[in-house]
Design a protein around this motif. Structure first.
Motif, PDB file in Angstrom:
ATOM      1  N   ASN A   9       0.685  -1.340   0.034  1.00  0.00           N
ATOM      2  CA  ASN A   9       0.075  -0.184  -0.003  1.00  0.00           C
ATOM      3  C   ASN A   9       0.743   1.235   0.109  1.00  0.00           C
ATOM      4  O   ASN A   9       1.785   1.505   0.695  1.00  0.00           O
ATOM      5  N   GLY A  10       0.389   2.279  -0.867  1.00  0.00           N
ATOM      6  CA  GLY A  10       1.237   3.577  -0.840  1.00  0.00           C
ATOM      7  C   GLY A  10       2.303   3.263  -1.938  1.00  0.00           C
ATOM      8  O   GLY A  10       3.054   4.679  -2.221  1.00  0.00           O
ATOM      9  N   VAL A  11       2.781   2.464  -2.688  1.00  0.00           N
ATOM     10  CA  VAL A  11       3.820   2.344  -3.679  1.00  0.00           C
ATOM     11  C   VAL A  11       3.368   3.162  -4.840  1.00  0.00           C
ATOM     12  O   VAL A  11       2.227   2.890  -5.290  1.00  0.00           O
ATOM     13  N   THR A  12       4.066   3.751  -5.466  1.00  0.00           N
ATOM     14  CA  THR A  12       3.440   4.817  -6.540  1.00  0.00           C
ATOM     15  C   THR A  12       4.356   4.057  -7.960  1.00  0.00           C
ATOM     16  O   THR A  12       5.530   3.982  -7.792  1.00  0.00           O
ATOM     17  N   LEU A  13       3.672   3.753  -8.942  1.00  0.00           N
ATOM     18  CA  LEU A  13       4.316   3.069 -10.041  1.00  0.00           C
ATOM     19  C   LEU A  13       3.727   3.639 -11.177  1.00  0.00           C
ATOM     20  O   LEU A  13       2.948   4.619 -11.382  1.00  0.00           O
ATOM     21  N   GLU A  14       4.527   3.235 -12.289  1.00  0.00           N
ATOM     22  CA  GLU A  14       4.240   3.977 -13.837  1.00  0.00           C
ATOM     23  C   GLU A  14       3.644   2.580 -14.360  1.00  0.00           C
ATOM     24  O   GLU A  14       4.304   1.570 -14.708  1.00  0.00           O
ATOM     25  N   ILE A  15       2.220   2.724 -14.520  1.00  0.00           N
ATOM     26  CA  ILE A  15       1.547   1.653 -15.428  1.00  0.00           C
ATOM     27  C   ILE A  15       0.748   2.084 -16.515  1.00  0.00           C
ATOM     28  O   ILE A  15       0.082   2.879 -16.505  1.00  0.00           O
ATOM     29  N   ASP A  16       1.229   1.541 -17.910  1.00  0.00           N
ATOM     30  CA  ASP A  16       0.534   1.821 -18.955  1.00  0.00           C
ATOM     31  C   ASP A  16       0.744   3.469 -19.292  1.00  0.00           C
ATOM     32  O   ASP A  16      -0.417   4.103 -19.902  1.00  0.00           O
ATOM     33  N   GLY A  17       1.755   4.140 -18.783  1.00  0.00           N
ATOM     34  CA  GLY A  17       1.990   5.553 -19.157  1.00  0.00           C
ATOM     35  C   GLY A  17       1.376   6.346 -18.024  1.00  0.00           C
ATOM     36  O   GLY A  17       1.172   7.623 -18.102  1.00  0.00           O
ATOM     37  N   GLN A  18       0.680   5.726 -17.093  1.00  0.00           N
ATOM     38  CA  GLN A  18      -0.126   6.497 -16.025  1.00  0.00           C
ATOM     39  C   GLN A  18       0.590   6.392 -14.703  1.00  0.00           C
ATOM     40  O   GLN A  18       1.396   5.550 -14.456  1.00  0.00           O
ATOM     41  N   VAL A  19       0.638   7.249 -13.825  1.00  0.00           N
ATOM     42  CA  VAL A  19       1.271   7.322 -12.550  1.00  0.00           C
ATOM     43  C   VAL A  19      -0.121   6.906 -11.603  1.00  0.00           C
ATOM     44  O   VAL A  19      -0.883   7.518 -11.448  1.00  0.00           O
ATOM     45  N   CYS A  20       0.250   5.529 -10.991  1.00  0.00           N
ATOM     46  CA  CYS A  20      -0.601   5.054 -10.067  1.00  0.00           C
ATOM     47  C   CYS A  20      -0.124   4.857  -8.755  1.00  0.00           C
ATOM     48  O   CYS A  20       1.009   4.439  -8.623  1.00  0.00           O
ATOM     49  N   GLN A  21      -0.899   4.944  -7.749  1.00  0.00           N
ATOM     50  CA  GLN A  21      -0.435   4.623  -6.354  1.00  0.00           C
ATOM     51  C   GLN A  21      -1.398   3.705  -6.120  1.00  0.00           C
ATOM     52  O   GLN A  21      -2.633   3.411  -5.994  1.00  0.00           O
ATOM     53  N   ILE A  22      -0.815   2.342  -5.187  1.00  0.00           N
ATOM     54  CA  ILE A  22      -1.580   1.311  -4.839  1.00  0.00           C
ATOM     55  C   ILE A  22      -2.397   1.591  -3.556  1.00  0.00           C
ATOM     56  O   ILE A  22      -1.692   2.096  -2.589  1.00  0.00           O
ATOM     57  N   VAL A  23      -3.577   1.506  -3.664  1.00  0.00           N
ATOM     58  CA  VAL A  23      -4.483   1.867  -2.452  1.00  0.00           C
ATOM     59  C   VAL A  23      -4.705   0.489  -1.824  1.00  0.00           C
ATOM     60  O   VAL A  23      -4.758   0.366  -0.530  1.00  0.00           O
ATOM     61  N   GLU A  24      -4.896  -0.494  -2.264  1.00  0.00           N
ATOM     62  CA  GLU A  24      -5.346  -1.874  -1.579  1.00  0.00           C
ATOM     63  C   GLU A  24      -4.463  -2.867  -2.721  1.00  0.00           C
ATOM     64  O   GLU A  24      -4.683  -2.889  -3.932  1.00  0.00           O
ATOM     65  N   PHE A  25      -4.171  -4.261  -2.024  1.00  0.00           N
ATOM     66  CA  PHE A  25      -3.712  -5.243  -2.860  1.00  0.00           C
ATOM     67  C   PHE A  25      -4.037  -6.401  -1.937  1.00  0.00           C
ATOM     68  O   PHE A  25      -4.310  -6.662  -0.887  1.00  0.00           O
ATOM     69  N   GLN A  26      -4.074  -7.384  -2.928  1.00  0.00           N
ATOM     70  CA  GLN A  26      -4.272  -8.832  -2.318  1.00  0.00           C
ATOM     71  C   GLN A  26      -3.554  -9.801  -2.921  1.00  0.00           C
ATOM     72  O   GLN A  26      -4.084 -10.010  -4.236  1.00  0.00           O
ATOM     73  N   HIS A  27      -2.879 -10.810  -2.374  1.00  0.00           N
ATOM     74  CA  HIS A  27      -2.221 -11.821  -3.233  1.00  0.00           C
ATOM     75  C   HIS A  27      -3.387 -13.007  -3.129  1.00  0.00           C
ATOM     76  O   HIS A  27      -3.404 -13.462  -1.945  1.00  0.00           O
ATOM     77  N   PHE A  36      -2.197 -14.976  -8.363  1.00  0.00           N
ATOM     78  CA  PHE A  36      -2.268 -13.605  -9.056  1.00  0.00           C
ATOM     79  C   PHE A  36      -2.392 -12.202  -8.075  1.00  0.00           C
ATOM     80  O   PHE A  36      -2.562 -12.821  -6.931  1.00  0.00           O
ATOM     81  N   VAL A  37      -2.341 -11.168  -8.254  1.00  0.00           N
ATOM     82  CA  VAL A  37      -2.401 -10.176  -7.390  1.00  0.00           C
ATOM     83  C   VAL A  37      -3.420  -8.994  -7.857  1.00  0.00           C
ATOM     84  O   VAL A  37      -3.500  -8.637  -8.801  1.00  0.00           O
ATOM     85  N   ARG A  38      -4.434  -9.045  -7.036  1.00  0.00           N
ATOM     86  CA  ARG A  38      -5.456  -8.347  -7.183  1.00  0.00           C
ATOM     87  C   ARG A  38      -5.324  -6.566  -6.598  1.00  0.00           C
ATOM     88  O   ARG A  38      -4.762  -6.991  -5.256  1.00  0.00           O
ATOM     89  N   THR A  39      -5.518  -5.632  -7.165  1.00  0.00           N
ATOM     90  CA  THR A  39      -4.974  -4.264  -6.536  1.00  0.00           C
ATOM     91  C   THR A  39      -6.258  -3.419  -6.780  1.00  0.00           C
ATOM     92  O   THR A  39      -6.992  -3.569  -7.737  1.00  0.00           O
ATOM     93  N   LYS A  40      -6.120  -2.415  -6.035  1.00  0.00           N
ATOM     94  CA  LYS A  40      -7.009  -1.103  -6.560  1.00  0.00           C
ATOM     95  C   LYS A  40      -5.864  -0.127  -6.706  1.00  0.00           C
ATOM     96  O   LYS A  40      -5.128   0.226  -5.758  1.00  0.00           O
ATOM     97  N   LEU A  41      -6.113   0.541  -7.583  1.00  0.00           N
ATOM     98  CA  LEU A  41      -5.122   1.621  -8.119  1.00  0.00           C
ATOM     99  C   LEU A  41      -5.551   3.200  -8.185  1.00  0.00           C
ATOM    100  O   LEU A  41      -6.819   3.239  -8.982  1.00  0.00           O
ATOM    101  N   ARG A  42      -5.221   3.963  -7.429  1.00  0.00           N
ATOM    102  CA  ARG A  42      -5.742   5.572  -7.816  1.00  0.00           C
ATOM    103  C   ARG A  42      -4.727   6.200  -8.658  1.00  0.00           C
ATOM    104  O   ARG A  42      -3.371   6.377  -8.401  1.00  0.00           O
ATOM    105  N   VAL A  49     -10.084   5.982  -9.477  1.00  0.00           N
ATOM    106  CA  VAL A  49      -9.700   4.806  -8.800  1.00  0.00           C
ATOM    107  C   VAL A  49     -10.112   3.554  -9.729  1.00  0.00           C
ATOM    108  O   VAL A  49     -11.190   3.337 -10.218  1.00  0.00           O
ATOM    109  N   THR A  50      -9.255   2.422 -10.028  1.00  0.00           N
ATOM    110  CA  THR A  50      -9.618   1.412 -10.780  1.00  0.00           C
ATOM    111  C   THR A  50      -9.011   0.011 -10.082  1.00  0.00           C
ATOM    112  O   THR A  50      -7.991   0.114  -9.413  1.00  0.00           O
ATOM    113  N   GLU A  51      -9.642  -1.054 -10.393  1.00  0.00           N
ATOM    114  CA  GLU A  51      -9.307  -2.253  -9.990  1.00  0.00           C
ATOM    115  C   GLU A  51      -8.631  -3.185 -11.087  1.00  0.00           C
ATOM    116  O   GLU A  51      -9.203  -2.998 -12.118  1.00  0.00           O
TER     117      GLU A  51
END
Length: 185
Positions: A9-27, A36-42, A49-51
């Motif tokens: 949670n809180g990690v900021t990544l570049e995904i498909d040219g977008q800057v996203c922060q992980i709000v929630e994740f679940q292995h 797989f890893v299920r995430t909510k990205l802001r 916010v997208t899942e």
């Protein structure tokens, strides 16, 4: 590079040219099939916010977000001017970047500017400010049975609901995140 198995949670990544922060994740390790890893990205810049799901082996570059304190100087039409108090460098931001972040901020107060690759995308005001009431109706005695409130305009021009005992000239402590009255200062 950060792999999906290392998401937190809180990690900021570049995904498909977008800057996203992980709000929630679940292995997830289903009984049948691959993990797989299920995430909510802001979206940091847009705010949506997208899942999304990822394979644990997928890797993404970490995004570097810079946050620095600036002094809010003044508004000039559609431009808002800020100054770095260390280097005295000034920058002007448009109203669409600032939004209503400066609704409760007076000139010469400190704010935080967030930038990605040198482009400022957000203005964060201080959490609490003290402002003087410039306009409000007088409270009518006897209307306090239900904890009633009335609108008041503060020195920045913003309007908020305050208790009936607040008068013109009173200093108020305001939460800038919610725009709510906290107490008299």
């Amino acid at each position: 590079m950060i792999s999906a198995s290392d998401f937190r949670n809180g990690v900021t990544l570049e995904i498909d040219g977008q800057v996203c922060q992980i709000v929630e994740f679940q292995h997830v390790k289903p009984g049948k099939g691959a993990a797989f890893v299920r995430t909510k990205l802001r979206n940091v810049i847009g705010g949506g916010v997208t899942e999304r799901t990822f394979r644990p082996t997928e890797k993404f570059p970490a995004a570097r977000i810079d946050t620095k304190e600036y002094q809010y100087l003044y508004a000039d039409g559609d431009l808002f001017n800020f100054m770095d108090t260390e280097s005295y460098e000034q920058i002007a931001l448009t109203a669409d970047i600032v939004g209503d972040a400066l609704k409760f901020v007076k000139e010469n107060e400190m704010v935080k500017l967030s930038s990605y690759n040198g482009n400022v995308y957000a203005v964060e005001p201080p959490f609490f400010v003290e402002l003087e009431v410039t306009e409000t109706e007088p409270g009518v005695k006897g209307n306090t049975a239900t904890g009633a409130s009335k609108p008041a305009t503060v020195e920045t021009g913003a309007t908020l609901n305050v208790p009936l005992f607040v008068n013109i000239g009173d200093k108020l402590k305001i939460d800038t995140r919610t725009g709510e009255y906290l107490s008299r200062a």
